[in-house]
Motif scaffolding. Structure first.
Motif, PDB file in Angstrom:
ATOM      1  N   HIS A  16       5.319  -1.627  10.737  1.00 25.89           N
ATOM      2  CA  HIS A  16       4.986  -1.558   9.316  1.00 25.89           C
ATOM      3  C   HIS A  16       3.481  -1.405   9.128  1.00 25.89           C
ATOM      4  CE1 HIS A  16       8.834  -3.912   7.951  1.00 25.89           C
ATOM      5  NE2 HIS A  16       9.097  -2.775   8.552  1.00 25.89           N
ATOM      6  N   PHE A  17       3.110  -0.763   8.021  1.00 27.88           N
ATOM      7  CA  PHE A  17       1.709  -0.653   7.625  1.00 27.88           C
ATOM      8  C   PHE A  17       1.550  -1.396   6.320  1.00 27.88           C
ATOM      9  CE2 PHE A  17       1.189   3.104  10.285  1.00 27.88           C
ATOM     10  CZ  PHE A  17      -0.142   3.013  10.629  1.00 27.88           C
ATOM     11  N   ASP A  18       0.565  -2.271   6.240  1.00 29.89           N
ATOM     12  CA  ASP A  18       0.297  -2.905   4.953  1.00 29.89           C
ATOM     13  C   ASP A  18      -0.688  -2.037   4.179  1.00 29.89           C
ATOM     14  OD1 ASP A  18       1.960  -5.153   5.232  1.00 29.89           O
ATOM     15  OD2 ASP A  18       0.545  -5.976   6.684  1.00 29.89           O
ATOM     16  N   THR A  19      -0.265  -1.579   3.014  1.00 33.89           N
ATOM     17  CA  THR A  19      -1.132  -0.733   2.189  1.00 33.89           C
ATOM     18  C   THR A  19      -1.290  -1.396   0.817  1.00 33.89           C
ATOM     19  OG1 THR A  19       0.565   0.579   1.080  1.00 33.89           O
ATOM     20  CG2 THR A  19      -0.045   1.284   3.292  1.00 33.89           C
ATOM     21  N   PHE A  20      -2.203  -0.866   0.007  1.00 36.10           N
ATOM     22  CA  PHE A  20      -2.395  -1.424  -1.337  1.00 36.10           C
ATOM     23  C   PHE A  20      -1.128  -1.292  -2.176  1.00 36.10           C
ATOM     24  CE2 PHE A  20      -6.987  -0.753  -0.386  1.00 36.10           C
ATOM     25  CZ  PHE A  20      -7.337  -2.091  -0.462  1.00 36.10           C
ATOM     26  N   GLN A  25       7.291   0.968   5.720  1.00 39.81           N
ATOM     27  CA  GLN A  25       8.140   0.694   6.890  1.00 39.81           C
ATOM     28  C   GLN A  25       8.225   1.974   7.720  1.00 39.81           C
ATOM     29  OE1 GLN A  25      11.833  -1.049   5.369  1.00 39.81           O
ATOM     30  NE2 GLN A  25      10.650  -1.701   3.591  1.00 39.81           N
ATOM     31  N   VAL A  26       7.211   2.176   8.541  1.00 36.74           N
ATOM     32  CA  VAL A  26       6.985   3.487   9.142  1.00 36.74           C
ATOM     33  C   VAL A  26       7.912   3.775  10.333  1.00 36.74           C
ATOM     34  CG1 VAL A  26       5.284   4.913  10.284  1.00 36.74           C
ATOM     35  CG2 VAL A  26       4.656   3.676   8.238  1.00 36.74           C
ATOM     36  N   LEU A  27       8.017   2.835  11.253  1.00 35.69           N
ATOM     37  CA  LEU A  27       9.003   3.023  12.332  1.00 35.69           C
ATOM     38  C   LEU A  27      10.130   2.052  12.087  1.00 35.69           C
ATOM     39  CD1 LEU A  27       7.681   3.566  15.941  1.00 35.69           C
ATOM     40  CD2 LEU A  27       8.157   5.236  14.162  1.00 35.69           C
ATOM     41  N   GLU A  45       9.452  16.362  11.435  1.00 34.45           N
ATOM     42  CA  GLU A  45       8.466  16.848  10.471  1.00 34.45           C
ATOM     43  C   GLU A  45       7.205  15.985  10.481  1.00 34.45           C
ATOM     44  OE1 GLU A  45      10.568  17.896   6.413  1.00 34.45           O
ATOM     45  OE2 GLU A  45      11.791  16.595   7.655  1.00 34.45           O
ATOM     46  N   THR A  46       6.114  16.574  10.054  1.00 29.30           N
ATOM     47  CA  THR A  46       4.848  15.860   9.917  1.00 29.30           C
ATOM     48  C   THR A  46       5.061  14.617   9.044  1.00 29.30           C
ATOM     49  OG1 THR A  46       3.684  17.921  10.153  1.00 29.30           O
ATOM     50  CG2 THR A  46       2.452  16.135   9.140  1.00 29.30           C
ATOM     51  N   GLY A  47       4.575  13.486   9.529  1.00 32.88           N
ATOM     52  CA  GLY A  47       4.676  12.245   8.771  1.00 32.88           C
ATOM     53  C   GLY A  47       5.887  11.403   9.133  1.00 32.88           C
ATOM     54  N   CYS A  48       6.699  11.838  10.128  1.00 32.68           N
ATOM     55  CA  CYS A  48       7.927  11.081  10.422  1.00 32.68           C
ATOM     56  C   CYS A  48       7.684   9.909  11.374  1.00 32.68           C
ATOM     57  CB  CYS A  48       9.020  12.000  10.955  1.00 32.68           C
ATOM     58  SG  CYS A  48       8.714  12.591  12.613  1.00 32.68           S
ATOM     59  N   GLY A  49       6.486   9.821  11.969  1.00 32.24           N
ATOM     60  CA  GLY A  49       6.184   8.658  12.813  1.00 32.24           C
ATOM     61  C   GLY A  49       5.985   8.961  14.290  1.00 32.24           C
ATOM     62  N   LYS A  50       5.767  10.213  14.631  1.00 32.31           N
ATOM     63  CA  LYS A  50       5.617  10.592  16.045  1.00 32.31           C
ATOM     64  C   LYS A  50       4.327  10.030  16.639  1.00 32.31           C
ATOM     65  CE  LYS A  50       5.743  15.026  15.094  1.00 32.31           C
ATOM     66  NZ  LYS A  50       5.797  14.994  13.608  1.00 32.31           N
ATOM     67  N   SER A  51       3.209  10.266  15.928  1.00 32.34           N
ATOM     68  CA  SER A  51       1.917   9.799  16.471  1.00 32.34           C
ATOM     69  C   SER A  51       1.852   8.281  16.514  1.00 32.34           C
ATOM     70  CB  SER A  51       0.755  10.330  15.630  1.00 32.34           C
ATOM     71  OG  SER A  51       0.703  11.727  15.714  1.00 32.34           O
ATOM     72  N   ILE A  52       2.455   7.644  15.508  1.00 29.45           N
ATOM     73  CA  ILE A  52       2.488   6.181  15.492  1.00 29.45           C
ATOM     74  C   ILE A  52       3.202   5.678  16.755  1.00 29.45           C
ATOM     75  CG2 ILE A  52       3.470   4.185  14.251  1.00 29.45           C
ATOM     76  CD1 ILE A  52       1.304   5.498  12.602  1.00 29.45           C
ATOM     77  N   THR A  53       4.283   6.341  17.128  1.00 28.01           N
ATOM     78  CA  THR A  53       5.029   5.943  18.328  1.00 28.01           C
ATOM     79  C   THR A  53       4.133   6.064  19.563  1.00 28.01           C
ATOM     80  OG1 THR A  53       7.009   6.806  17.262  1.00 28.01           O
ATOM     81  CG2 THR A  53       7.156   6.398  19.629  1.00 28.01           C
ATOM     82  N   ASP A 286       9.742   8.221   0.867  1.00 26.00           N
ATOM     83  CA  ASP A 286       8.700   7.222   0.755  1.00 26.00           C
ATOM     84  C   ASP A 286       8.976   6.116   1.781  1.00 26.00           C
ATOM     85  OD1 ASP A 286       7.020   5.291  -0.145  1.00 26.00           O
ATOM     86  OD2 ASP A 286       7.783   5.264  -2.207  1.00 26.00           O
ATOM     87  N   PHE A 287       7.952   5.713   2.520  1.00 23.94           N
ATOM     88  CA  PHE A 287       8.161   4.650   3.508  1.00 23.94           C
ATOM     89  C   PHE A 287       8.069   3.260   2.881  1.00 23.94           C
ATOM     90  CE2 PHE A 287       7.046   8.087   6.484  1.00 23.94           C
ATOM     91  CZ  PHE A 287       8.028   7.904   7.442  1.00 23.94           C
ATOM     92  N   ILE A 288       7.524   3.192   1.657  1.00 20.01           N
ATOM     93  CA  ILE A 288       7.399   1.876   1.022  1.00 20.01           C
ATOM     94  C   ILE A 288       8.746   1.463   0.418  1.00 20.01           C
ATOM     95  CG2 ILE A 288       6.257   0.580  -0.842  1.00 20.01           C
ATOM     96  CD1 ILE A 288       3.720   2.249  -0.147  1.00 20.01           C
TER      97      ILE A 288
HETATM   98  N1  LIG Z   1      -3.331   4.042   8.528  1.00 20.13           N
HETATM   99  C1  LIG Z   1      -2.188   4.220   7.875  1.00 20.13           C
HETATM  100  N2  LIG Z   1      -1.883   3.494   6.777  1.00 20.13           N
HETATM  101  C2  LIG Z   1      -0.711   3.659   6.134  1.00 20.13           C
HETATM  102  N3  LIG Z   1       0.230   4.549   6.505  1.00 20.13           N
HETATM  103  C3  LIG Z   1      -0.013   5.304   7.569  1.00 20.13           C
HETATM  104  C4  LIG Z   1      -1.235   5.206   8.323  1.00 20.13           C
HETATM  105  N4  LIG Z   1      -1.167   6.084   9.348  1.00 20.13           N
HETATM  106  C5  LIG Z   1       0.012   6.707   9.222  1.00 20.13           C
HETATM  107  N5  LIG Z   1       0.695   6.239   8.168  1.00 20.13           N
HETATM  108  C6  LIG Z   1       2.032   6.672   7.727  1.00 20.13           C
HETATM  109  O1  LIG Z   1       2.887   6.659   8.820  1.00 20.13           O
HETATM  110  C7  LIG Z   1       3.726   7.783   8.796  1.00 20.13           C
HETATM  111  C8  LIG Z   1       3.852   8.336  10.172  1.00 20.13           C
HETATM  112  O2  LIG Z   1       2.603   8.838  10.595  1.00 20.13           O
HETATM  113  P1  LIG Z   1       2.450   9.656  11.944  1.00 20.13           P
HETATM  114  O3  LIG Z   1       3.031   8.899  13.064  1.00 20.13           O
HETATM  115  O4  LIG Z   1       0.998  10.000  12.043  1.00 20.13           O
HETATM  116  O5  LIG Z   1       3.314  10.962  11.650  1.00 20.13           O
HETATM  117  P2  LIG Z   1       3.518  12.250  12.560  1.00 20.13           P
HETATM  118  O6  LIG Z   1       4.976  12.319  12.814  1.00 20.13           O
HETATM  119  O7  LIG Z   1       3.069  13.392  11.705  1.00 20.13           O
HETATM  120  O8  LIG Z   1       2.688  12.104  13.779  1.00 20.13           O
HETATM  121  C9  LIG Z   1       3.122   8.779   7.831  1.00 20.13           C
HETATM  122  O9  LIG Z   1       4.055   9.147   6.884  1.00 20.13           O
HETATM  123  C10 LIG Z   1       1.956   8.087   7.199  1.00 20.13           C
HETATM  124  O10 LIG Z   1       2.095   8.086   5.803  1.00 20.13           O
END
Ligand SMILES: Nc1ncnc2c1ncn2[C@@H]1O[C@H](COP(=O)(O)OP(=O)(O)O)[C@@H](O)[C@H]1O
Ligand SMILES: [Mg+2]
Length: 346
Positions: A16-20, A25-27, A45-53, A286-288
């Motif tokens: 999870h990412f805490d945002t304002f 709930q990203v992964l 697709e871009t934004g689905c959570g690949k880089s976060i993983t 929306d991930f929120i």
């Molecule tokens: N620092 C951050 N704060 C809040 N949300 C984030 C942050 N970094 C990434 N995210 C969210 O996490 C989701 C997954 O990001 P990411 O893993 O970068 O996607 P991608 O599949 O394109 O690599 C994105 O939709 C983005 O909105």
């Protein structure tokens, strides 16, 4: 799934990412394994959570705002999530190396490639409690540049990053990733910034290196064609979940998840780079406030009532073919029986 014992095992990873605006709930519980010499592509697709993983595996996520809510990342049976930053530093680069999208971000413009590579090579040696002379490190750097097909490495090694083309810079970055002789190579969109011809050359290079050095590779891309060029297996990701995990052949011959089918329809021409999916209406949720149940249901032509309430389980429909979708009985959690299935929505 894999006949070889896995060296990396990601289990039910929730981030999870805490945002304002609230908690994103990203992964949402990702699981996959990587065996020795295995090549797994992570696509979505871009934004689905690949880089976060990828960043989670390398311990590169900023805490806060990131929270690892649950899960394990087992590398040779040790959970990387339990390791101290000092222990992770020993693994990062040495045992698990990463290649990023934009080489210029990771190369220092004011130092020659020679200086940067020598630093990296000697740094790896230090982590292994060894010392390597400058001369020996330079020779190793030259042989690595040779391995990634940089012409005249002995001359070119003295050049600065800006003196290399984009494709050549990516080769340098790959050489640096190989410097620690890693077991696992994670490449996050390694060719996205390159034009199509150079992209094909870099993919060929990664394929050759995998054959030669037997690295295990996690290749991340929004482009199914890129992953298909290098990988044996593929994990399709949608909005923080792996929805299908199988071999490349099966993905093309018998895609099972409605999202995967849409993904395939969106690439009639692999040379045309396109990030949005023409085969599927709507966009990533929306991930929120993600959709309940299956996160794909608002875009799914096959959705049933249950899809809006219960999360499907990623489970085998055949050997080496896992899918998370209520169209397949294996995805039903044991508590809810197939009789509860309600007719598909019109
Ligand atoms: N620092 C951050 N704060 C809040 N949300 C984030 C942050 N970094 C990434 N995210 C969210 O996490 C989701 C997954 O990001 P990411 O893993 O970068 O996607 P991608 O599949 O394109 O690599 C994105 O939709 C983005 O909105
Ligand atoms: Mg990314």
């Amino acid at each position: 799934m894999n006949t070889e014992p896995s060296i990396l095992e990601v289990k039910d990873l929730k981030i999870h990412f805490d945002t304002f605006e609230g908690t994103a709930q990203v992964l949402d519980g990702c699981s996959f394994t990587l065996g020795r010499g295995d090549t797994l592509g992570l696509v979505g697709e871009t934004g689905c959570g690949k880089s976060i993983t990828a960043k989670a595996i390398l311990g590169l996520l900023p805490v806060p705002p990131t929270r690892i809510v649950s899960g394990e990342i087992r590398f040779h049976s040790r959970d990387l999530l339990d390791l101290s930053e000092k222990d992770l530093e020993k693994i990062r680069g040495n045992q698990i190396a990463m290649i990023f999208q934009d080489p210029m971000t990771y190369l220092n413009p004011v130092f020659s490639i020679e200086n940067q590579m020598i630093d990296v090579i000697r740094g790896h040696a230090r982590h292994a409690n060894k010392t390597v002379s400058r001369g020996a490190a330079r020779e190793k750097a030259i042989s690595l540049l040779n391995a990634v097909n940089i012409p005249n490495p002995r001359q070119r090694i003295g050049d600065f990053p800006h003196e290399f083309s984009g494709g050549m810079r990516q080769r340098v970055l790959i050489a640096m990733a190989l410097a620690g002789d890693p077991e696992i190579l994670i490449a996050d969109e390694p060719t996205t910034a390159l034009d199509v011809t150079i992209q094909a050359q870099i993919l060929r290079l990664i394929g050759e290196l995998v054959e030669r050095f037997r690295h295990s590779v996690l290749l991340i891309s929004h482009d199914l064609g890129v992953v298909a060029a290098v990988c044996r297996r593929i994990a399709v990701m949608y909005a923080g979940n792996i929805v299908e995990l199988t071999t490349i052949e099966r993905i093309f011959e018998n895609p099972a998840h409605p999202y995967t089918r849409g993904l395939l329809r969106s690439i009639p021409n692999l040379a045309r780079r396109k990030e949005n999916l023409v085969g599927i209406t709507g966009s990533i949720p929306d991930f929120i406030e993600p959709p309940r149940g299956c996160r794909f249901h608002p875009r799914c032509a096959h959705r049933m009532d249950v899809c809006q309430k219960v999360k499907p389980v990623l489970a085998d429909i055949e050997s080496e073919h896992r899918v998370a979708c209520f169209l397949y009985e294996s995805s039903w959690p044991s508590a809810s029986r197939p009789e509860e299935r309600i007719k598909p929505l019109p």
